[in-house]
Design a protein around this motif. Structure first.
Motif, PDB file in Angstrom:
ATOM      1  N   SER A 134      41.494  15.909 119.566  1.00 18.19           N
ATOM      2  CA  SER A 134      42.483  15.161 119.030  1.00 18.19           C
ATOM      3  C   SER A 134      42.012  14.591 117.628  1.00 18.19           C
ATOM      4  O   SER A 134      42.740  14.420 116.775  1.00 18.19           O
ATOM      5  CB  SER A 134      42.777  14.512 119.877  1.00 18.19           C
ATOM      6  OG  SER A 134      43.436  14.881 121.268  1.00 18.19           O
ATOM      7  N   LEU A 135      40.854  13.941 117.598  1.00 13.45           N
ATOM      8  CA  LEU A 135      40.344  13.198 116.292  1.00 13.45           C
ATOM      9  C   LEU A 135      40.305  14.358 115.312  1.00 13.45           C
ATOM     10  O   LEU A 135      40.469  14.060 114.076  1.00 13.45           O
ATOM     11  CB  LEU A 135      39.111  12.527 116.572  1.00 13.45           C
ATOM     12  CG  LEU A 135      39.204  11.353 117.382  1.00 13.45           C
ATOM     13  CD1 LEU A 135      37.978  10.563 117.856  1.00 13.45           C
ATOM     14  CD2 LEU A 135      40.115  10.035 116.596  1.00 13.45           C
ATOM     15  N   GLU A 136      39.470  15.441 115.645  1.00 10.57           N
ATOM     16  CA  GLU A 136      39.384  16.347 114.503  1.00 10.57           C
ATOM     17  C   GLU A 136      40.597  17.078 114.063  1.00 10.57           C
ATOM     18  O   GLU A 136      40.736  17.209 112.912  1.00 10.57           O
ATOM     19  CB  GLU A 136      38.285  17.397 115.001  1.00 10.57           C
ATOM     20  CG  GLU A 136      36.859  16.996 115.006  1.00 10.57           C
ATOM     21  CD  GLU A 136      36.014  17.711 115.717  1.00 10.57           C
ATOM     22  OE1 GLU A 136      36.345  18.782 116.239  1.00 10.57           O
ATOM     23  OE2 GLU A 136      35.011  17.337 116.098  1.00 10.57           O
ATOM     24  N   TYR A 137      41.641  17.001 115.091  1.00  8.19           N
ATOM     25  CA  TYR A 137      43.205  17.450 114.440  1.00  8.19           C
ATOM     26  C   TYR A 137      43.335  16.641 113.618  1.00  8.19           C
ATOM     27  O   TYR A 137      44.211  16.846 112.641  1.00  8.19           O
ATOM     28  CB  TYR A 137      43.869  17.661 115.677  1.00  8.19           C
ATOM     29  CG  TYR A 137      45.163  18.326 115.455  1.00  8.19           C
ATOM     30  CD1 TYR A 137      45.582  19.684 115.547  1.00  8.19           C
ATOM     31  CD2 TYR A 137      46.274  17.319 115.153  1.00  8.19           C
ATOM     32  CE1 TYR A 137      46.582  20.049 115.244  1.00  8.19           C
ATOM     33  CE2 TYR A 137      47.751  17.779 114.826  1.00  8.19           C
ATOM     34  CZ  TYR A 137      47.612  19.206 115.139  1.00  8.19           C
ATOM     35  OH  TYR A 137      49.117  19.901 114.670  1.00  8.19           O
ATOM     36  N   CYS A 138      43.282  15.076 113.760  1.00  6.11           N
ATOM     37  CA  CYS A 138      43.982  14.445 112.873  1.00  6.11           C
ATOM     38  C   CYS A 138      43.193  14.239 111.546  1.00  6.11           C
ATOM     39  O   CYS A 138      43.770  13.884 110.521  1.00  6.11           O
ATOM     40  CB  CYS A 138      43.662  12.686 113.686  1.00  6.11           C
ATOM     41  SG  CYS A 138      44.470  12.530 115.102  1.00  6.11           S
ATOM     42  N   TRP A 139      42.029  14.604 111.538  1.00 12.54           N
ATOM     43  CA  TRP A 139      41.369  14.264 110.378  1.00 12.54           C
ATOM     44  C   TRP A 139      41.468  15.559 109.214  1.00 12.54           C
ATOM     45  O   TRP A 139      41.021  15.369 108.091  1.00 12.54           O
ATOM     46  CB  TRP A 139      39.764  14.253 110.763  1.00 12.54           C
ATOM     47  CG  TRP A 139      39.684  13.076 111.317  1.00 12.54           C
ATOM     48  CD1 TRP A 139      40.066  11.777 111.342  1.00 12.54           C
ATOM     49  CD2 TRP A 139      38.164  12.631 112.192  1.00 12.54           C
ATOM     50  NE1 TRP A 139      39.533  10.722 111.920  1.00 12.54           N
ATOM     51  CE2 TRP A 139      38.667  11.300 112.542  1.00 12.54           C
ATOM     52  CE3 TRP A 139      37.277  13.241 112.638  1.00 12.54           C
ATOM     53  CZ2 TRP A 139      37.367  10.665 113.399  1.00 12.54           C
ATOM     54  CZ3 TRP A 139      36.361  12.891 113.536  1.00 12.54           C
ATOM     55  CH2 TRP A 139      36.494  11.376 113.925  1.00 12.54           C
ATOM     56  N   HIS A 140      42.078  16.656 109.872  1.00 15.04           N
ATOM     57  CA  HIS A 140      41.948  18.023 109.136  1.00 15.04           C
ATOM     58  C   HIS A 140      43.063  18.136 108.264  1.00 15.04           C
ATOM     59  O   HIS A 140      44.204  17.376 108.896  1.00 15.04           O
ATOM     60  CB  HIS A 140      41.661  19.322 109.761  1.00 15.04           C
ATOM     61  CG  HIS A 140      40.127  19.580 110.363  1.00 15.04           C
ATOM     62  ND1 HIS A 140      39.205  19.448 109.360  1.00 15.04           N
ATOM     63  CD2 HIS A 140      39.435  19.636 111.786  1.00 15.04           C
ATOM     64  CE1 HIS A 140      38.133  19.775 109.882  1.00 15.04           C
ATOM     65  NE2 HIS A 140      38.401  19.723 111.130  1.00 15.04           N
TER      66      HIS A 140
END
Length: 285
Positions: A134-140
Protein backbone atom coordinates in the motif's frame (compact mmCIF):
# COMPACT_ATOMS: atom_id res chain seq x y z
CA UNK A 1 18.14 -35.65 27.08
CA UNK A 2 15.27 -33.24 27.97
CA UNK A 3 15.35 -29.84 26.31
CA UNK A 4 14.73 -26.36 27.66
CA UNK A 5 10.99 -25.87 27.02
CA UNK A 6 10.92 -22.14 27.82
CA UNK A 7 11.68 -20.76 24.34
CA UNK A 8 8.14 -20.83 22.98
CA UNK A 9 9.03 -19.51 19.52
CA UNK A 10 11.61 -22.19 18.73
CA UNK A 11 9.49 -25.06 20.10
CA UNK A 12 6.42 -23.77 18.27
CA UNK A 13 7.98 -23.45 14.81
CA UNK A 14 9.95 -26.70 15.09
CA UNK A 15 6.71 -28.52 15.95
CA UNK A 16 4.79 -26.93 13.05
CA UNK A 17 7.75 -27.52 10.73
CA UNK A 18 7.82 -31.21 11.48
CA UNK A 19 4.06 -31.58 11.17
CA UNK A 20 3.13 -29.61 8.04
CA UNK A 21 5.04 -26.44 7.18
CA UNK A 22 8.21 -28.13 5.89
CA UNK A 23 6.12 -30.40 3.68
CA UNK A 24 4.23 -27.42 2.28
CA UNK A 25 7.52 -25.59 1.67
CA UNK A 26 8.78 -28.67 -0.20
CA UNK A 27 5.57 -28.53 -2.26
CA UNK A 28 6.22 -24.87 -3.02
CA UNK A 29 9.75 -25.75 -4.16
CA UNK A 30 8.39 -28.41 -6.52
CA UNK A 31 5.74 -26.08 -8.00
CA UNK A 32 8.28 -23.28 -8.34
CA UNK A 33 10.89 -25.37 -10.16
CA UNK A 34 8.31 -26.93 -12.47
CA UNK A 35 6.84 -23.53 -13.34
CA UNK A 36 10.33 -22.08 -13.96
CA UNK A 37 11.11 -25.01 -16.23
CA UNK A 38 7.81 -25.15 -18.14
CA UNK A 39 5.84 -21.89 -17.78
CA UNK A 40 8.23 -19.17 -16.59
CA UNK A 41 5.82 -16.44 -17.71
CA UNK A 42 3.09 -17.71 -15.38
CA UNK A 43 5.32 -18.49 -12.39
CA UNK A 44 3.90 -15.71 -10.14
CA UNK A 45 0.35 -16.97 -10.63
CA UNK A 46 1.30 -20.63 -10.09
CA UNK A 47 2.99 -19.69 -6.81
CA UNK A 48 0.06 -17.47 -5.82
CA UNK A 49 -2.42 -20.33 -6.30
CA UNK A 50 -0.17 -22.71 -4.38
CA UNK A 51 0.15 -20.20 -1.51
CA UNK A 52 -3.63 -19.80 -1.38
CA UNK A 53 -4.12 -23.58 -1.32
CA UNK A 54 -1.51 -23.98 1.45
CA UNK A 55 -3.17 -21.19 3.47
CA UNK A 56 -6.58 -22.85 3.05
CA UNK A 57 -5.15 -26.22 4.11
CA UNK A 58 -3.45 -24.91 7.28
CA UNK A 59 -5.79 -22.14 8.41
CA UNK A 60 -9.09 -23.35 6.98
CA UNK A 61 -11.56 -21.40 4.86
CA UNK A 62 -12.20 -18.86 7.64
CA UNK A 63 -8.52 -18.11 8.21
CA UNK A 64 -8.03 -17.81 4.45
CA UNK A 65 -11.00 -15.42 4.27
CA UNK A 66 -9.55 -13.21 7.05
CA UNK A 67 -6.24 -12.77 5.20
CA UNK A 68 -8.02 -12.17 1.89
CA UNK A 69 -10.29 -9.59 3.58
CA UNK A 70 -7.29 -7.77 5.10
CA UNK A 71 -5.62 -7.64 1.68
CA UNK A 72 -8.80 -6.32 0.02
CA UNK A 73 -9.29 -3.61 2.67
CA UNK A 74 -5.63 -2.53 2.42
CA UNK A 75 -5.85 -2.37 -1.37
CA UNK A 76 -9.06 -0.31 -1.23
CA UNK A 77 -7.55 2.17 1.25
CA UNK A 78 -4.38 2.44 -0.89
CA UNK A 79 -6.49 3.84 -3.74
CA UNK A 80 -6.69 7.14 -1.82
CA UNK A 81 -2.87 7.38 -2.16
CA UNK A 82 -2.41 8.80 1.35
CA UNK A 83 0.42 7.29 3.40
CA UNK A 84 -1.13 8.39 6.70
CA UNK A 85 -4.40 6.65 5.81
CA UNK A 86 -2.48 3.49 4.91
CA UNK A 87 -0.73 3.47 8.29
CA UNK A 88 -4.02 4.05 10.11
CA UNK A 89 -5.64 1.21 8.18
CA UNK A 90 -2.77 -1.15 9.06
CA UNK A 91 -2.90 -0.22 12.75
CA UNK A 92 -6.68 -0.70 12.87
CA UNK A 93 -6.42 -4.10 11.18
CA UNK A 94 -3.72 -5.14 13.66
CA UNK A 95 -5.76 -3.87 16.61
CA UNK A 96 -8.64 -6.17 15.66
CA UNK A 97 -6.42 -9.09 16.72
CA UNK A 98 -6.66 -7.87 20.32
CA UNK A 99 -10.44 -7.33 20.53
CA UNK A 100 -11.68 -9.96 23.05
CA UNK A 101 -14.88 -10.83 21.14
CA UNK A 102 -12.95 -11.27 17.88
CA UNK A 103 -10.29 -13.36 19.66
CA UNK A 104 -12.90 -15.70 21.12
CA UNK A 105 -14.64 -16.10 17.77
CA UNK A 106 -11.38 -16.99 16.01
CA UNK A 107 -10.38 -19.42 18.77
CA UNK A 108 -13.62 -21.34 18.16
CA UNK A 109 -12.57 -21.96 14.58
CA UNK A 110 -9.76 -24.27 15.72
CA UNK A 111 -9.39 -27.28 17.97
CA UNK A 112 -6.06 -26.26 19.54
CA UNK A 113 -4.39 -23.06 20.72
CA UNK A 114 -1.44 -23.71 18.41
CA UNK A 115 -3.70 -23.50 15.36
CA UNK A 116 -5.13 -20.20 16.60
CA UNK A 117 -1.62 -18.84 17.23
CA UNK A 118 -0.64 -19.82 13.68
CA UNK A 119 -3.48 -17.65 12.38
CA UNK A 120 -2.41 -14.83 14.72
CA UNK A 121 1.23 -14.92 13.60
CA UNK A 122 0.31 -15.23 9.93
CA UNK A 123 -2.17 -12.35 9.95
CA UNK A 124 0.35 -10.13 11.77
CA UNK A 125 3.10 -10.82 9.21
CA UNK A 126 0.64 -10.47 6.30
CA UNK A 127 -0.26 -7.03 7.65
CA UNK A 128 3.37 -5.97 7.15
CA UNK A 129 3.23 -7.16 3.54
CA UNK A 130 -0.08 -5.35 2.92
CA UNK A 131 1.46 -2.19 4.40
CA UNK A 132 4.50 -2.48 2.11
CA UNK A 133 2.31 -2.86 -0.99
CA UNK A 134 0.00 0.00 0.00
CA UNK A 135 2.80 2.45 0.84
CA UNK A 136 4.61 1.75 -2.43
CA UNK A 137 1.31 2.22 -4.26
CA UNK A 138 0.97 5.64 -2.59
CA UNK A 139 4.53 6.67 -3.41
CA UNK A 140 4.58 5.77 -7.11
CA UNK A 141 3.46 7.99 -9.96
CA UNK A 142 0.34 6.92 -11.95
CA UNK A 143 2.49 5.68 -14.85
CA UNK A 144 4.28 3.24 -12.52
CA UNK A 145 1.13 1.73 -11.05
CA UNK A 146 0.60 -0.91 -13.75
CA UNK A 147 2.39 -3.49 -11.59
CA UNK A 148 0.42 -2.50 -8.48
CA UNK A 149 -2.74 -4.43 -9.33
CA UNK A 150 -4.82 -6.51 -6.93
CA UNK A 151 -3.68 -9.83 -8.51
CA UNK A 152 -0.05 -8.80 -7.96
CA UNK A 153 -0.88 -7.88 -4.37
CA UNK A 154 -2.32 -11.38 -3.86
CA UNK A 155 0.77 -12.96 -5.46
CA UNK A 156 2.86 -10.98 -2.96
CA UNK A 157 0.69 -11.59 0.11
CA UNK A 158 0.25 -15.34 -0.54
CA UNK A 159 3.88 -16.04 -1.46
CA UNK A 160 4.35 -19.09 0.75
CA UNK A 161 8.04 -19.12 1.85
CA UNK A 162 7.54 -15.83 3.74
CA UNK A 163 3.90 -16.49 4.62
CA UNK A 164 3.90 -17.43 8.31
CA UNK A 165 6.97 -15.79 9.82
CA UNK A 166 8.69 -13.60 7.22
CA UNK A 167 11.24 -12.26 6.51
CA UNK A 168 9.83 -9.10 4.96
CA UNK A 169 10.51 -8.53 1.26
CA UNK A 170 9.45 -5.14 -0.15
CA UNK A 171 6.81 -5.34 -2.87
CA UNK A 172 8.83 -3.43 -5.47
CA UNK A 173 11.77 -5.82 -5.11
CA UNK A 174 9.46 -8.83 -5.15
CA UNK A 175 7.54 -7.82 -8.30
CA UNK A 176 10.66 -6.67 -10.16
CA UNK A 177 12.51 -9.91 -9.50
CA UNK A 178 9.47 -12.12 -10.00
CA UNK A 179 8.91 -10.59 -13.46
CA UNK A 180 12.52 -11.10 -14.46
CA UNK A 181 12.89 -14.12 -16.72
CA UNK A 182 16.33 -15.65 -16.68
CA UNK A 183 17.98 -18.85 -17.85
CA UNK A 184 17.00 -21.82 -15.69
CA UNK A 185 19.71 -24.35 -14.81
CA UNK A 186 18.68 -27.49 -12.92
CA UNK A 187 22.33 -28.21 -12.06
CA UNK A 188 22.94 -24.72 -10.60
CA UNK A 189 19.72 -24.76 -8.58
CA UNK A 190 20.45 -28.25 -7.28
CA UNK A 191 23.89 -27.17 -6.03
CA UNK A 192 22.36 -24.08 -4.33
CA UNK A 193 19.74 -26.33 -2.68
CA UNK A 194 22.26 -28.91 -1.41
CA UNK A 195 24.66 -26.31 0.02
CA UNK A 196 21.73 -24.40 1.57
CA UNK A 197 20.29 -27.53 3.21
CA UNK A 198 23.69 -28.45 4.67
CA UNK A 199 24.08 -24.96 6.16
CA UNK A 200 20.57 -24.88 7.63
CA UNK A 201 20.98 -28.40 9.03
CA UNK A 202 24.20 -27.32 10.75
CA UNK A 203 22.50 -24.25 12.26
CA UNK A 204 19.52 -26.34 13.37
CA UNK A 205 21.81 -28.91 15.04
CA UNK A 206 23.66 -26.08 16.82
CA UNK A 207 20.37 -24.54 18.03
CA UNK A 208 19.14 -27.94 19.26
CA UNK A 209 22.44 -28.53 21.04
CA UNK A 210 22.16 -25.15 22.78
CA UNK A 211 18.57 -25.72 23.84
CA UNK A 212 19.33 -29.23 25.15
CA UNK A 213 22.51 -28.37 27.05
CA UNK A 214 22.46 -24.72 28.13
CA UNK A 215 18.94 -24.12 29.56
CA UNK A 216 19.35 -20.38 29.09
CA UNK A 217 15.64 -19.54 29.05
CA UNK A 218 14.83 -21.80 32.00
CA UNK A 219 17.44 -19.95 34.08
CA UNK A 220 15.94 -16.59 33.11
CA UNK A 221 12.48 -17.74 34.17
CA UNK A 222 13.60 -18.18 37.79
CA UNK A 223 14.83 -15.28 39.92
CA UNK A 224 16.75 -17.41 42.47
CA UNK A 225 19.72 -18.53 40.29
CA UNK A 226 19.98 -15.03 38.80
CA UNK A 227 20.17 -13.37 42.23
CA UNK A 228 22.97 -15.67 43.34
CA UNK A 229 24.98 -15.40 40.08
CA UNK A 230 28.03 -13.14 39.74
CA UNK A 231 28.13 -10.27 37.27
CA UNK A 232 30.40 -12.30 34.99
CA UNK A 233 27.91 -15.19 35.03
CA UNK A 234 25.03 -12.83 34.27
CA UNK A 235 27.00 -11.34 31.37
CA UNK A 236 27.68 -14.84 30.05
CA UNK A 237 23.98 -15.74 30.29
CA UNK A 238 22.99 -12.58 28.44
CA UNK A 239 25.51 -13.31 25.67
CA UNK A 240 24.34 -16.94 25.45
CA UNK A 241 20.73 -15.81 25.07
CA UNK A 242 21.40 -13.38 22.23
CA UNK A 243 23.66 -15.96 20.52
CA UNK A 244 20.82 -18.47 20.64
CA UNK A 245 18.49 -15.79 19.27
CA UNK A 246 20.94 -15.28 16.40
CA UNK A 247 21.27 -19.01 15.60
CA UNK A 248 17.50 -19.47 15.86
CA UNK A 249 16.85 -16.84 13.20
CA UNK A 250 19.56 -18.25 10.96
CA UNK A 251 17.25 -21.28 10.76
CA UNK A 252 13.87 -19.51 10.77
CA UNK A 253 14.94 -17.02 8.07
CA UNK A 254 17.44 -19.35 6.39
CA UNK A 255 14.74 -21.77 5.17
CA UNK A 256 12.60 -19.12 3.38
CA UNK A 257 15.79 -17.40 2.20
CA UNK A 258 16.90 -20.61 0.48
CA UNK A 259 13.51 -20.98 -1.23
CA UNK A 260 13.67 -17.36 -2.39
CA UNK A 261 17.00 -18.15 -4.03
CA UNK A 262 15.52 -21.24 -5.67
CA UNK A 263 12.71 -19.05 -7.05
CA UNK A 264 15.25 -16.71 -8.64
CA UNK A 265 14.77 -13.95 -6.03
CA UNK A 266 17.34 -12.23 -3.83
CA UNK A 267 16.56 -12.96 -0.17
CA UNK A 268 17.09 -10.37 2.59
CA UNK A 269 20.44 -10.71 4.35
CA UNK A 270 20.44 -13.10 7.30
CA UNK A 271 21.00 -11.63 10.80
CA UNK A 272 24.52 -10.46 11.65
CA UNK A 273 26.42 -12.33 14.36
CA UNK A 274 25.71 -10.54 17.63
CA UNK A 275 29.30 -11.00 18.80
CA UNK A 276 30.42 -8.60 16.07
CA UNK A 277 27.85 -5.88 16.77
CA UNK A 278 27.95 -2.85 19.04
CA UNK A 279 24.29 -1.89 18.40
CA UNK A 280 21.12 -3.97 18.15
CA UNK A 281 19.53 -1.75 15.48
CA UNK A 282 20.22 -4.19 12.65
CA UNK A 283 19.32 -7.16 14.82
CA UNK A 284 15.78 -5.98 15.45
CA UNK A 285 15.29 -5.04 11.81
Amino acid sequence: MPQDPMDFEWSYWVEWGRERVLWLLAGHLLVSQMSRLLVEKYKPWCLMLYGMAACWLLLGIKGFAVILLHAAISFAVAQFQLSLLTWLCSLILLSTLRIPAVEETKRKWYETENEYYLLLFTVSVRCLFCTSFSLEYCWHAPAQKSSHSFPWMLAYVFYYPTFHNGPLVNFDEFSKQMRRQEAFSVKTNLSILIVGIIRIFFWWCLAELMIHLMYIHALYSSALPLESASYWALGGLALAQVLFFYVKYLVLYGVPGLLLQMDGLKPPALPCCVSLMHSFTKMWR
